[in-house]
Design a protein around this motif. Structure first.
Motif, PDB file in Angstrom:
ATOM      1  N   HIS A  33       0.827  -1.215   0.000  1.00 22.64           N
ATOM      2  CA  HIS A  33       0.000   0.000   0.000  1.00 22.64           C
ATOM      3  C   HIS A  33       0.860   1.262   0.000  1.00 22.64           C
ATOM      4  N   LEU A  34       1.951   1.236   0.741  1.00 19.14           N
ATOM      5  CA  LEU A  34       2.838   2.396   0.773  1.00 19.14           C
ATOM      6  C   LEU A  34       3.527   2.592  -0.583  1.00 19.14           C
ATOM      7  N   ALA A  35       3.852   1.495  -1.272  1.00 21.97           N
ATOM      8  CA  ALA A  35       4.424   1.599  -2.620  1.00 21.97           C
ATOM      9  C   ALA A  35       3.408   2.232  -3.569  1.00 21.97           C
ATOM     10  N   GLN A  36       2.145   1.838  -3.428  1.00 24.14           N
ATOM     11  CA  GLN A  36       1.081   2.442  -4.242  1.00 24.14           C
ATOM     12  C   GLN A  36       0.966   3.937  -3.950  1.00 24.14           C
ATOM     13  N   LEU A  37       0.998   4.290  -2.685  1.00 20.63           N
ATOM     14  CA  LEU A  37       0.910   5.696  -2.289  1.00 20.63           C
ATOM     15  C   LEU A  37       2.082   6.481  -2.873  1.00 20.63           C
ATOM     16  N   LYS A  38       3.267   5.911  -2.802  1.00 19.22           N
ATOM     17  CA  LYS A  38       4.452   6.573  -3.350  1.00 19.22           C
ATOM     18  C   LYS A  38       4.286   6.827  -4.843  1.00 19.22           C
ATOM     19  N   ARG A  39       3.862   5.821  -5.582  1.00 15.16           N
ATOM     20  CA  ARG A  39       3.655   5.985  -7.025  1.00 15.16           C
ATOM     21  C   ARG A  39       2.580   7.038  -7.305  1.00 15.16           C
ATOM     22  N   SER A  40       1.505   7.012  -6.526  1.00 17.50           N
ATOM     23  CA  SER A  40       0.427   7.977  -6.699  1.00 17.50           C
ATOM     24  C   SER A  40       0.927   9.393  -6.472  1.00 17.50           C
ATOM     25  N   ALA A  41       1.656   9.591  -5.383  1.00 20.93           N
ATOM     26  CA  ALA A  41       2.172  10.927  -5.068  1.00 20.93           C
ATOM     27  C   ALA A  41       3.181  11.373  -6.121  1.00 20.93           C
ATOM     28  N   GLN A  42       4.087  10.477  -6.518  1.00 20.15           N
ATOM     29  CA  GLN A  42       5.088  10.839  -7.517  1.00 20.15           C
ATOM     30  C   GLN A  42       4.437  11.228  -8.838  1.00 20.15           C
ATOM     31  N   GLY A  43       3.344  10.579  -9.173  1.00 16.56           N
ATOM     32  CA  GLY A  43       2.648  10.878 -10.420  1.00 16.56           C
ATOM     33  C   GLY A  43       1.930  12.208 -10.414  1.00 16.56           C
ATOM     34  N   ARG A  44       1.772  12.784  -9.244  1.00 16.48           N
ATOM     35  CA  ARG A  44       1.038  14.043  -9.123  1.00 16.48           C
ATOM     36  C   ARG A  44       1.910  15.224  -8.711  1.00 16.48           C
ATOM     37  N   ILE A  45       3.190  14.968  -8.558  1.00 17.80           N
ATOM     38  CA  ILE A  45       4.117  16.024  -8.147  1.00 17.80           C
ATOM     39  C   ILE A  45       4.936  16.458  -9.345  1.00 17.80           C
ATOM     40  N   GLU A  46       4.929  17.748  -9.610  1.00 14.96           N
ATOM     41  CA  GLU A  46       5.728  18.285 -10.706  1.00 14.96           C
ATOM     42  C   GLU A  46       7.183  18.355 -10.270  1.00 14.96           C
ATOM     43  N   ASP A  49      17.690  19.315  12.625  1.00 14.95           N
ATOM     44  CA  ASP A  49      17.543  17.928  12.234  1.00 14.95           C
ATOM     45  C   ASP A  49      17.923  17.780  10.774  1.00 14.95           C
ATOM     46  N   MET A  50      18.520  16.660  10.427  1.00 15.52           N
ATOM     47  CA  MET A  50      19.006  16.491   9.067  1.00 15.52           C
ATOM     48  C   MET A  50      18.044  15.752   8.160  1.00 15.52           C
ATOM     49  N   GLY A  51      16.831  15.571   8.498  1.00 20.59           N
ATOM     50  CA  GLY A  51      15.917  14.921   7.579  1.00 20.59           C
ATOM     51  C   GLY A  51      15.888  13.419   7.744  1.00 20.59           C
ATOM     52  N   ARG A  52      15.088  12.772   6.925  1.00 20.61           N
ATOM     53  CA  ARG A  52      14.846  11.351   7.085  1.00 20.61           C
ATOM     54  C   ARG A  52      15.443  10.529   5.969  1.00 20.61           C
ATOM     55  N   GLY A  53      16.240  11.135   5.124  1.00 21.35           N
ATOM     56  CA  GLY A  53      16.716  10.446   3.935  1.00 21.35           C
ATOM     57  C   GLY A  53      17.497   9.184   4.198  1.00 21.35           C
ATOM     58  N   ALA A  54      18.356   9.162   5.156  1.00 19.81           N
ATOM     59  CA  ALA A  54      19.274   8.054   5.281  1.00 19.81           C
ATOM     60  C   ALA A  54      18.725   6.855   6.009  1.00 19.81           C
ATOM     61  N   ARG A  55      17.700   7.019   6.763  1.00 21.17           N
ATOM     62  CA  ARG A  55      17.213   5.860   7.489  1.00 21.17           C
ATOM     63  C   ARG A  55      16.834   4.740   6.531  1.00 21.17           C
ATOM     64  N   ALA A  56      16.395   5.068   5.349  1.00 22.75           N
ATOM     65  CA  ALA A  56      16.097   4.039   4.357  1.00 22.75           C
ATOM     66  C   ALA A  56      17.374   3.496   3.739  1.00 22.75           C
ATOM     67  N   ALA A  57      18.479   4.202   3.892  1.00 22.43           N
ATOM     68  CA  ALA A  57      19.707   3.819   3.230  1.00 22.43           C
ATOM     69  C   ALA A  57      20.320   2.556   3.788  1.00 22.43           C
ATOM     70  N   ILE A  58      19.972   2.160   4.983  1.00 27.94           N
ATOM     71  CA  ILE A  58      20.591   0.974   5.553  1.00 27.94           C
ATOM     72  C   ILE A  58      19.762  -0.268   5.307  1.00 27.94           C
ATOM     73  N   ARG A  59      18.631  -0.097   4.649  1.00 28.67           N
ATOM     74  CA  ARG A  59      17.802  -1.238   4.301  1.00 28.67           C
ATOM     75  C   ARG A  59      17.746  -1.344   2.794  1.00 28.67           C
ATOM     76  N   PRO A  60      17.537  -2.542   2.263  1.00 25.61           N
ATOM     77  CA  PRO A  60      17.400  -2.649   0.806  1.00 25.61           C
ATOM     78  C   PRO A  60      16.196  -1.847   0.344  1.00 25.61           C
ATOM     79  N   LYS A  61      16.306  -1.288  -0.848  1.00 25.42           N
ATOM     80  CA  LYS A  61      15.189  -0.509  -1.397  1.00 25.42           C
ATOM     81  C   LYS A  61      14.032  -1.444  -1.725  1.00 25.42           C
ATOM     82  N   PRO A  62      12.818  -1.097  -1.260  1.00 25.01           N
ATOM     83  CA  PRO A  62      11.656  -1.926  -1.608  1.00 25.01           C
ATOM     84  C   PRO A  62      11.273  -1.685  -3.064  1.00 25.01           C
ATOM     85  N   PRO A  63      10.673  -2.680  -3.712  1.00 20.56           N
ATOM     86  CA  PRO A  63      10.253  -2.466  -5.091  1.00 20.56           C
ATOM     87  C   PRO A  63       9.207  -1.370  -5.153  1.00 20.56           C
ATOM     88  N   GLY A  64       9.248  -0.586  -6.228  1.00 20.80           N
ATOM     89  CA  GLY A  64       8.255   0.464  -6.445  1.00 20.80           C
ATOM     90  C   GLY A  64       8.605   1.676  -5.753  1.00 20.80           C
TER      91      GLY A  64
END
Length: 168
Positions: free
Chosen positions: A128-141, A153-168
């Motif tokens: 569902h989160l992958a679907q949400l990501k695709r939906s949001a990306q499709g609507r953002i210029e 605070d330095m943002g949330r970018g890297a917390r995903a960096a230590i895990r494999p990227k999920p498909p989508g």
């Protein structure tokens, strides 16, 4: 709106817990952890400007974190061999070892926090989160990424960096 608020609440709860555990167990901040995560993926190091873009923060925020990591011996900073104005930061062996120890604990904490969900529920949520990501990306210029100047605070970018990227 209810789904967005619920998502934001969950993210904030988990992030605050991770932040607290990093501080309590490793005397480390989340921004420093995030920068080490990006450097762990960059075998040849990162130019300071690249790190700033990856973490979606101002160069000043990265510089402050870099200074702390330099003082602790976790990273090095050297001028680029092709452009002396450009600084390249890299993990030291000690920095990589410390990061990997913290990343292992981080992964365990996330698993613990998701422990109330079954494998099927996690798979459904991920889908569902992958679907949400695709939906949001499709609507953002496309535009330049927003930068939070003056933020501690330095943002949330890297917390995903230590895990494999999920498909989508």
């Amino acid at each position: 709106m209810r789904a967005w608020l619920r998502l934001l609440t969950c993210t904030t709860l988990i992030e605050n817990e991770i932040r607290s555990r990093l501080r309590e167990q490793f005397d480390f901040t989340l921004p420093r952890f995030d920068l080490l995560a990006q450097l762990d993926k960059a075998e040849d190091g990162l130019v300071l400007g690249e790190a700033s873009k990856l973490l979606m923060v101002s160069a000043g925020n990265v510089t402050a974190v870099v200074e702390k990591l330099l003082a602790s011996g976790y990273i090095t900073r050297q001028p680029s061999p092709t452009d002396r104005r450009v600084q390249i930061i890299r993990l030291t062996h000690a920095g990589r070892a410390a990061f990997r120890t913290m990343a292992e604990a981080h992964n365990g904490w996330v698993e613990e926090l998701f422990g109330g969900l079954s494998d099927e529920e996690i798979a459904g949520l991920t889908g569902h989160l992958a679907q949400l990501k695709r939906s949001a990306q499709g609507r953002i210029e496309p535009r330049e990424p927003a930068r939070r100047h003056g933020s501690k605070d330095m943002g949330r970018g890297a917390r995903a960096a230590i895990r494999p990227k999920p498909p989508g």
